[in-house]
Design an enzyme around this catalytic site. Sequence first.
Site, mmCIF file in Angstrom:
data_model
loop_
_atom_site.group_PDB
_atom_site.id
_atom_site.type_symbol
_atom_site.label_atom_id
_atom_site.label_comp_id
_atom_site.label_asym_id
_atom_site.label_seq_id
_atom_site.Cartn_x
_atom_site.Cartn_y
_atom_site.Cartn_z
ATOM 1 C CG ASP A 1 44.169 27.046 44.383
ATOM 2 O OD1 ASP A 1 45.032 26.221 44.723
ATOM 3 O OD2 ASP A 1 43.893 27.299 43.189
ATOM 4 C CG HIS B 1 43.161 34.967 40.380
ATOM 5 N ND1 HIS B 1 44.186 34.569 39.565
ATOM 6 C CD2 HIS B 1 42.452 33.846 40.658
ATOM 7 C CE1 HIS B 1 44.102 33.258 39.347
ATOM 8 N NE2 HIS B 1 43.046 32.809 39.995
ATOM 9 C CG ASP C 1 49.477 30.033 41.381
ATOM 10 O OD1 ASP C 1 49.094 28.860 41.226
ATOM 11 O OD2 ASP C 1 48.821 31.026 40.994
ATOM 12 C CD GLU D 1 41.758 30.874 42.910
ATOM 13 O OE1 GLU D 1 41.094 31.276 41.930
ATOM 14 O OE2 GLU D 1 42.571 29.932 42.836
ATOM 15 N NE ARG E 1 46.992 36.192 25.103
ATOM 16 C CZ ARG E 1 47.820 36.354 26.133
ATOM 17 N NH1 ARG E 1 47.797 37.468 26.837
ATOM 18 N NH2 ARG E 1 48.677 35.436 26.467
ATOM 19 C CG HIS F 1 47.607 24.650 39.918
ATOM 20 N ND1 HIS F 1 46.336 24.932 39.496
ATOM 21 C CD2 HIS F 1 47.984 25.726 40.664
ATOM 22 C CE1 HIS F 1 45.967 26.112 39.951
ATOM 23 N NE2 HIS F 1 46.955 26.616 40.661
ATOM 24 C CE1 TYR G 1 46.024 34.099 32.535
ATOM 25 C CE2 TYR G 1 44.440 32.316 32.792
ATOM 26 C CZ TYR G 1 45.447 32.922 32.078
ATOM 27 O OH TYR G 1 45.862 32.361 30.901
ATOM 28 C CD GLU H 1 41.717 26.100 39.753
ATOM 29 O OE1 GLU H 1 42.492 26.198 40.738
ATOM 30 O OE2 GLU H 1 41.118 27.058 39.281
ATOM 31 C CG HIS I 1 46.473 29.503 44.806
ATOM 32 N ND1 HIS I 1 45.489 30.266 44.206
ATOM 33 C CD2 HIS I 1 47.113 28.862 43.792
ATOM 34 C CE1 HIS I 1 45.539 30.097 42.886
ATOM 35 N NE2 HIS I 1 46.509 29.239 42.618
ATOM 36 C CG HIS J 1 38.644 31.218 37.452
ATOM 37 N ND1 HIS J 1 39.271 32.428 37.264
ATOM 38 C CD2 HIS J 1 39.399 30.549 38.370
ATOM 39 C CE1 HIS J 1 40.351 32.485 38.031
ATOM 40 N NE2 HIS J 1 40.454 31.352 38.713
ATOM 41 C CG HIS K 1 40.169 26.470 42.853
ATOM 42 N ND1 HIS K 1 40.591 27.721 42.473
ATOM 43 C CD2 HIS K 1 38.928 26.306 42.337
ATOM 44 C CE1 HIS K 1 39.646 28.301 41.751
ATOM 45 N NE2 HIS K 1 38.614 27.470 41.656
HETATM 46 ZN ZN ZN Z 1 46.891 28.709 40.759
HETATM 47 FE FE FE Z 2 42.662 28.122 41.769
HETATM 48 FE FE FE Z 3 42.216 30.854 40.015
#
Ligand code: ZN
Ligand code: FE
Ligand code: FE
Length: 274
Positions: A175, A107, A223, A142, A37, A225, A70, A255, A178, A67, A210
């Site tokens: 990933d 990302h 996307d 990524e 956030r 997982h 996002y 993940e 992804h 990481h 990933h």
């Molecule tokens: Zn993802």
């Molecule tokens: Fe990932």
């Molecule tokens: Fe990621």
Amino acid sequence: MVYLGCHLTSSKGYVHMAKEAISIKADTLQFFTRNPRGGKAKAIDPDDAARFRELAAEHNFGKIVAHAPYTMNPCSKEAKTREFAHMAMTDDLERMEYVPGNYYNFHPGSHVGQGAEAGIEMIAAMLNDILKPEQTTTVLLETMAGKGSEIGGKFEELRAIIDGVGKDNIGVCLDTCHVHDGGYDIINDLDGVLAEFDRVIGLDRLKALHINDSKNPFGSHKDRHACLGEGSLGLETFQKIMRHETLCNLPMILETPNELSGYQREIALLRSLA
Ligand code: ZN
Ligand code: FE
Ligand code: FE
């Protein structure tokens, strides 16, 4: 050497994460550098970082992966959002020097209608501004599913960012969910996908993986997982990855939608497939 780990919560510091990782027989880990956030990140406790470095050495950890949030979008339309991305990455990379020589994954961003070319230019400009030769951290782009206006769903886009930066301390984290959602067929043609990666980006830039199954079909650009073996990739795909000479020495981070015990099971499963 196989290095397996999972995404962990960072709120209790590095040593806490290391102990969690060790308890599930992991030898690498990933964590968010800050609350997605926004706002200020928690200050690093130098003693916590120092004890982590000792623990990691003692337990033969591979490189760990930080990481970025996002929500960070270096190619937003809004100047404020771009400034947050710049501030967050600058600050994160300074803090990463307490655990030198590791990876910082992010990302690349979403161009939100401005076009991929414009987006790529903004991402490269930010990296050019932030990356310094004295930093020991390697920044990883990524591979993305290509959802909406996401940049990084095609290897060519990642290559264009790397070309725009022209520095060595930048790599790629692949990933599995992804790339599958993005239309790279790692189920039936893992070698072909890696040959394509090599042709477009260069396998020397591939630094981490990933490991995620996918809730959606091939090329869906979604996307989401799934746990290993419970999605469209299937365990055979992960076995091929574990036994692949180019991939098996890279840090592999789960993940998947799991608690710690689920991660422990999946790490044991992956080791059994190797
Ligand atoms: Zn993802
Ligand atoms: Fe990932
Ligand atoms: Fe990621």
